[in-house]
Write a protein that holds these residues in place. Structure first.
Motif, PDB file in Angstrom:
ATOM      1  N   CYS A  92      -4.142   1.781  -5.386  1.00  0.00           N
ATOM      2  CA  CYS A  92      -2.924   2.607  -5.304  1.00  0.00           C
ATOM      3  C   CYS A  92      -3.291   4.080  -5.354  1.00  0.00           C
ATOM      4  O   CYS A  92      -2.800   4.883  -4.555  1.00  0.00           O
ATOM      5  N   VAL A  93      -4.150   4.450  -6.304  1.00  0.00           N
ATOM      6  CA  VAL A  93      -4.557   5.851  -6.443  1.00  0.00           C
ATOM      7  C   VAL A  93      -5.344   6.313  -5.218  1.00  0.00           C
ATOM      8  O   VAL A  93      -5.125   7.422  -4.707  1.00  0.00           O
ATOM      9  N   VAL A  94      -6.236   5.442  -4.709  1.00  0.00           N
ATOM     10  CA  VAL A  94      -7.028   5.799  -3.526  1.00  0.00           C
ATOM     11  C   VAL A  94      -6.123   5.980  -2.318  1.00  0.00           C
ATOM     12  O   VAL A  94      -6.233   6.958  -1.570  1.00  0.00           O
ATOM     13  N   GLN A  95      -5.215   5.042  -2.115  1.00  0.00           N
ATOM     14  CA  GLN A  95      -4.275   5.147  -0.989  1.00  0.00           C
ATOM     15  C   GLN A  95      -3.399   6.388  -1.117  1.00  0.00           C
ATOM     16  O   GLN A  95      -3.178   7.112  -0.144  1.00  0.00           O
ATOM     17  N   TYR A 102      -0.737   4.697   5.041  1.00  0.00           N
ATOM     18  CA  TYR A 102       0.645   4.258   4.860  1.00  0.00           C
ATOM     19  C   TYR A 102       0.798   2.768   5.176  1.00  0.00           C
ATOM     20  O   TYR A 102       1.556   2.057   4.510  1.00  0.00           O
ATOM     21  N   ALA A 103       0.087   2.307   6.198  1.00  0.00           N
ATOM     22  CA  ALA A 103       0.156   0.889   6.554  1.00  0.00           C
ATOM     23  C   ALA A 103      -0.356   0.021   5.408  1.00  0.00           C
ATOM     24  O   ALA A 103       0.227  -1.037   5.108  1.00  0.00           O
ATOM     25  N   TYR A 104      -1.430   0.443   4.768  1.00  0.00           N
ATOM     26  CA  TYR A 104      -1.963  -0.306   3.632  1.00  0.00           C
ATOM     27  C   TYR A 104      -0.947  -0.338   2.489  1.00  0.00           C
ATOM     28  O   TYR A 104      -0.729  -1.382   1.857  1.00  0.00           O
ATOM     29  N   GLY A 105      -0.310   0.814   2.250  1.00  0.00           N
ATOM     30  CA  GLY A 105       0.657   0.889   1.156  1.00  0.00           C
ATOM     31  C   GLY A 105       1.895   0.052   1.403  1.00  0.00           C
ATOM     32  O   GLY A 105       2.324  -0.709   0.529  1.00  0.00           O
ATOM     33  N   ILE A 106       2.476   0.166   2.596  1.00  0.00           N
ATOM     34  CA  ILE A 106       3.701  -0.581   2.884  1.00  0.00           C
ATOM     35  C   ILE A 106       3.411  -2.063   3.043  1.00  0.00           C
ATOM     36  O   ILE A 106       4.266  -2.914   2.783  1.00  0.00           O
ATOM     37  N   GLU A 140      10.459   5.849  -4.976  1.00  0.00           N
ATOM     38  CA  GLU A 140      11.588   6.765  -5.112  1.00  0.00           C
ATOM     39  C   GLU A 140      11.555   7.862  -4.046  1.00  0.00           C
ATOM     40  O   GLU A 140      12.588   8.335  -3.603  1.00  0.00           O
ATOM     41  N   VAL A 141      10.362   8.291  -3.662  1.00  0.00           N
ATOM     42  CA  VAL A 141      10.235   9.235  -2.544  1.00  0.00           C
ATOM     43  C   VAL A 141       9.122   8.748  -1.629  1.00  0.00           C
ATOM     44  O   VAL A 141       8.356   9.522  -1.072  1.00  0.00           O
ATOM     45  N   SER A 142       9.027   7.445  -1.480  1.00  0.00           N
ATOM     46  CA  SER A 142       8.082   6.828  -0.556  1.00  0.00           C
ATOM     47  C   SER A 142       8.680   5.499  -0.118  1.00  0.00           C
ATOM     48  O   SER A 142       9.810   5.174  -0.501  1.00  0.00           O
ATOM     49  N   VAL A 143       7.925   4.749   0.676  1.00  0.00           N
ATOM     50  CA  VAL A 143       8.402   3.437   1.127  1.00  0.00           C
ATOM     51  C   VAL A 143       7.289   2.426   0.879  1.00  0.00           C
ATOM     52  O   VAL A 143       6.617   1.980   1.808  1.00  0.00           O
TER      53      VAL A 143
END
Length: 326
Positions: free
Chosen positions: A87-90, A72-76, A158-161
């Motif tokens: 993106c797919v891996v995360q 989540y830290a990588y994504g945000i 939309e359903v994530s941050v």
């Protein structure tokens, strides 16, 4: 009034803006969860006398929460714009870890129910193998299936941050959101309160029966331990539901096609709730557990005293050297 800096993703017309302030808050929550999960794992490794089966299950839960916090830290931190490889891996890692966390949370409750209410330690211990098969195997199978069918990717927050999950453009994205997380979340909402209420009821009945023969709460330390255990049994399902409910609310608003899911406060609460579970477990099972808290305090005091003594020795050596040179 100056507008807050924000990051927007993708070319989709319908997307949720993630403000910079939200990024900072959620990243801080991820850091706390990372540290909390690491502390639970480290204390289990360092102190062998704490290696009970319930705490071992807590360690596996912490491994899931650790993976969730990192992904989540990588994504945000990045705020994905497209269905890139990372993106797919995360999205795959967070889907697996998040779903596994649900299963391990329920597994701990089931273990405590069998051990305490059914008074059958052997049966409870025999369930551990099944917990591993289910809590790792089911999330892995679901994640692999979603990857093979190309369902993991950019979801426009939309359903994530900021992070990736189920592709929002997939025609069956609601079904896959349910399968990769929400349905297990709903089941946990029901299962956890029921199991912990039954455990608490059993403990209270047992205490009432024993009190007819001896005043077990006469000792202050015993009363304090009992009240602390009782508080934990209450807080476990309450904290889980409080942290997770915001993502559920946004999911329901998505199904209702309501723009309220994009409200900054709701988005921030969702980000904190999805990333703070490891920190919450650390607070309850490390900081609120007196033996472990005392050991940590003693370890910190020893480290501080050693640093001071080393510093004093270094200063003394420097003074002596200076006098010798003179």
């Amino acid at each position: 009034m100056q507008e807050l800096p924000r990051v927007t993703g993708g070319n989709m017309a319908n997307q949720t803006e993630v403000y910079f302030s939200e990024q900072v808050i959620v990243l801080f929550s991820c850091a706390l969860s990372f540290l909390g999960s690491s502390l639970i794992i480290i204390t289990y490794i360092v102190w062998s006398d704490l290696r009970t089966t319930p705490r071992k299950l807590l360690v596996w839960l912490s491994v899931s929460d650790w993976l969730s916090a990192v992904s989540y830290a990588y994504g945000i931190g990045k705020i994905f714009h497209t269905d890139s490889v990372d993106c797919v891996v995360q999205g795959a890692i967070s889907t697996f870890a998040n779903t596994s966390s649900f299963f391990w949370t329920v597994a701990i409750a089931v273990y405590l129910y069998v051990f305490i209410v059914r008074s059958n330690k052997r049966a409870a211990d025999s369930l551990v193998l099944y917990f591993h098969v289910i809590s790792w195997g089911v999330p892995l199978a679901i994640t692999v299936a979603a990857l093979c069918m190309n369902k993991i990717g950019y979801d426009a927050s939309e359903v994530s941050v900021g992070w990736c999950w189920v592709k929002i453009q997939a025609p069956d994205h609601i079904m896959w959101m349910l399968l990769t997380g929400k349905i297990w979340e709903f089941l946990a909402y029901v299962t956890l309160p029921v199991l912990y209420i039954l455990i608490k009821r059993h403990i209270h009945v047992a205490h009432a029966a024993l009190s007819e023969y001896r005043p077990i709460l006469a000792n202050n330390s015993t009363a304090h331990s009992s009240s602390m255990a009782d508080m934990k049994l209450t807080l476990i399902p309450v904290i889980f539901i409080f942290l997770r409910i915001w993502s559920t609310v946004r999911f329901i608003l998505l199904m209702a096609n309501s723009t309220a899911r994009q409200h900054p406060v709701l988005v921030t609460l969702h980000g904190i709730g999805n990333t703070f579970q490891g920190a919450a477990n650390c607070i309850m099972f490390v900081l609120f557990t007196q033996p472990i808290r005392m050991r940590l305090c003693n370890a910190l005091c020893c480290c501080c005293s050693k640093c001071r003594s080393n510093q004093g020795t270094g200063e003394g050596d420097g003074t002596g050297q200076a006098q010798t040179e003179r």
